[in-house]
Design an enzyme around this catalytic site. Structure first.
Site, PDB file in Angstrom:
ATOM      1  N   TYR A 136      94.415  39.322  22.710  1.00  0.00           N
ATOM      2  CA  TYR A 136      93.389  38.722  23.567  1.00  0.00           C
ATOM      3  C   TYR A 136      94.081  37.739  24.495  1.00  0.00           C
ATOM      4  O   TYR A 136      94.476  36.656  24.094  1.00  0.00           O
ATOM      5  CB  TYR A 136      92.337  38.029  22.700  1.00  0.00           C
ATOM      6  CG  TYR A 136      91.195  37.350  23.427  1.00  0.00           C
ATOM      7  CD1 TYR A 136      90.975  37.521  24.789  1.00  0.00           C
ATOM      8  CD2 TYR A 136      90.309  36.542  22.723  1.00  0.00           C
ATOM      9  CE1 TYR A 136      89.920  36.897  25.432  1.00  0.00           C
ATOM     10  CE2 TYR A 136      89.250  35.908  23.356  1.00  0.00           C
ATOM     11  CZ  TYR A 136      89.057  36.085  24.706  1.00  0.00           C
ATOM     12  OH  TYR A 136      88.013  35.450  25.333  1.00  0.00           O
ATOM     13  N   LYS A 164      92.970  42.821  25.479  1.00  0.00           N
ATOM     14  CA  LYS A 164      91.760  42.387  26.175  1.00  0.00           C
ATOM     15  C   LYS A 164      92.240  41.484  27.295  1.00  0.00           C
ATOM     16  O   LYS A 164      92.720  40.378  27.060  1.00  0.00           O
ATOM     17  CB  LYS A 164      90.804  41.639  25.248  1.00  0.00           C
ATOM     18  CG  LYS A 164      89.533  41.201  25.960  1.00  0.00           C
ATOM     19  CD  LYS A 164      88.700  40.242  25.134  1.00  0.00           C
ATOM     20  CE  LYS A 164      87.507  39.787  25.994  1.00  0.00           C
ATOM     21  NZ  LYS A 164      86.825  38.616  25.410  1.00  0.00           N
TER      22      LYS A 164
END
EC number: 4.1.3.3
Length: 293
Positions: A136, A164
């Site tokens: 992330y 992400k």
């Protein structure tokens, strides 16, 4: 392994006025995402879930409720990242035992960690849990800016599926997709879905998908089909909505929009402002009338 491509809502969490988790409301948010927004999956425990203001036990409770409600209807990704590696491992083990399809972890933040320390963090979570991992990357909040070589180092671990990508550096996004075509990228900025999809992202994870998931899918699929003019029209409407939400208070406004759909989305967790003002409520009603009716 379950297909993790497509549209994922970054799951909101309903809290009671005293700050405790509102389980009934959380279940309603999950059902709304599955039944009304028709998302492919949920990203549980991220920034949208007010995660970094919660205790370890509260995070576990949210993972449990989400899995119990969604069961195997959609894909579930558990965001377990923490500046405390032991907590990240504990959460990762718990989510894996519950049957989450994949883990995700924000890059460790606050302290200026070296890249070898960041790599050790991911490798440790993976080794301890045995689950797959989505990095992330959200540099504007963490201060961690990784380049293509550093992503390549992380990708040497076969359990790292991709990233992400919540950043505005679309040059890096394009370079990553070209260099590592077998690694997945989920767009993290809802307002830039069209350009991200045109650069080949495999899916998207967004907070506004809790109320605008249908349009998000339309933008994604139209762009992939080369129908850019149609996609752009929907992106314009989406960004008008997002502009209004951001100006009115992101999480409070999305929760008020959900309430207007009959979903008990509850309060926000302090130290955030927990309750909308009358002015914010009026603006939320206006946004619903203009964009979500």
């Amino acid at each position: 392994m379950r297909d993790l491509k497509g549209i994922f809502s970054a799951l909101l969490v309903s809290f009671n006025e005293d700050g405790t988790i509102n389980e009934k409301g959380l279940r309603q948010i999950i059902r709304h995402n599955i039944d009304k927004m028709k998302v492919d999956g949920l990203y549980v425990g991220g920034s949208t879930g007010e995660n970094f203001m919660l205790s370890t036990e509260e995070k576990k409770e949210i993972f449990r409720i989400a899995k119990d409600e969604a069961k195997d209807q959609i894909a579930l990704i558990a965001q377990v990242g923490s500046v405390n590696l032991k907590e990240a491992v504990e959460l990762g083990k718990y989510a894996t035992e519950l049957g989450y399809d994949c883990l995700s972890a924000v890059t460790p933040f606050y302290y200026k960690f070296s890249f070898p320390e960041i790599k050790h963090y991911y490798d440790t979570i993976i080794a301890e849990t045995g689950n797959n991992m989505i990095v992330y990357s959200i540099p504007f909040l963490t201060g961690v800016n990784m380049g293509i070589e550093q992503f390549g180092e992380l990708y040497k671990n076969p359990k790292v599926l991709g990233v992400k990508f919540t950043a505005g550096d679309f040059y890096l996004l394009e370079r990553l997709k070209k260099a590592y075509p077998n690694h997945l990228i989920w767009a993290g900025f809802d307002e830039m879905m069209l350009p991200a999809a045109s650069l080949g992202v495999d899916g998207a994870i967004g907070s506004t998908f809790n109320v605008n998931g249908v349009r998000a899918r339309q933008i994604f699929e139209l762009t992939k089909a080369g129908k850019l003019a149609e996609a752009l029209e929907i992106q314009h409407v989406t960004n008008d909505l997002i502009e209004g939400i951001l100006a009115n208070g992101l999480y409070l406004t999305i929760k008020e929009l959900l309430k207007l759909e009959g979903v008990d989305a509850g309060y926000c967790r302090e130290p955030m402002t927990s309750k909308a003002t009358e002015e914010q409520l009026a603006k939320a009603k206006d946004l619903k009338a203009k964009f979500l009716s």
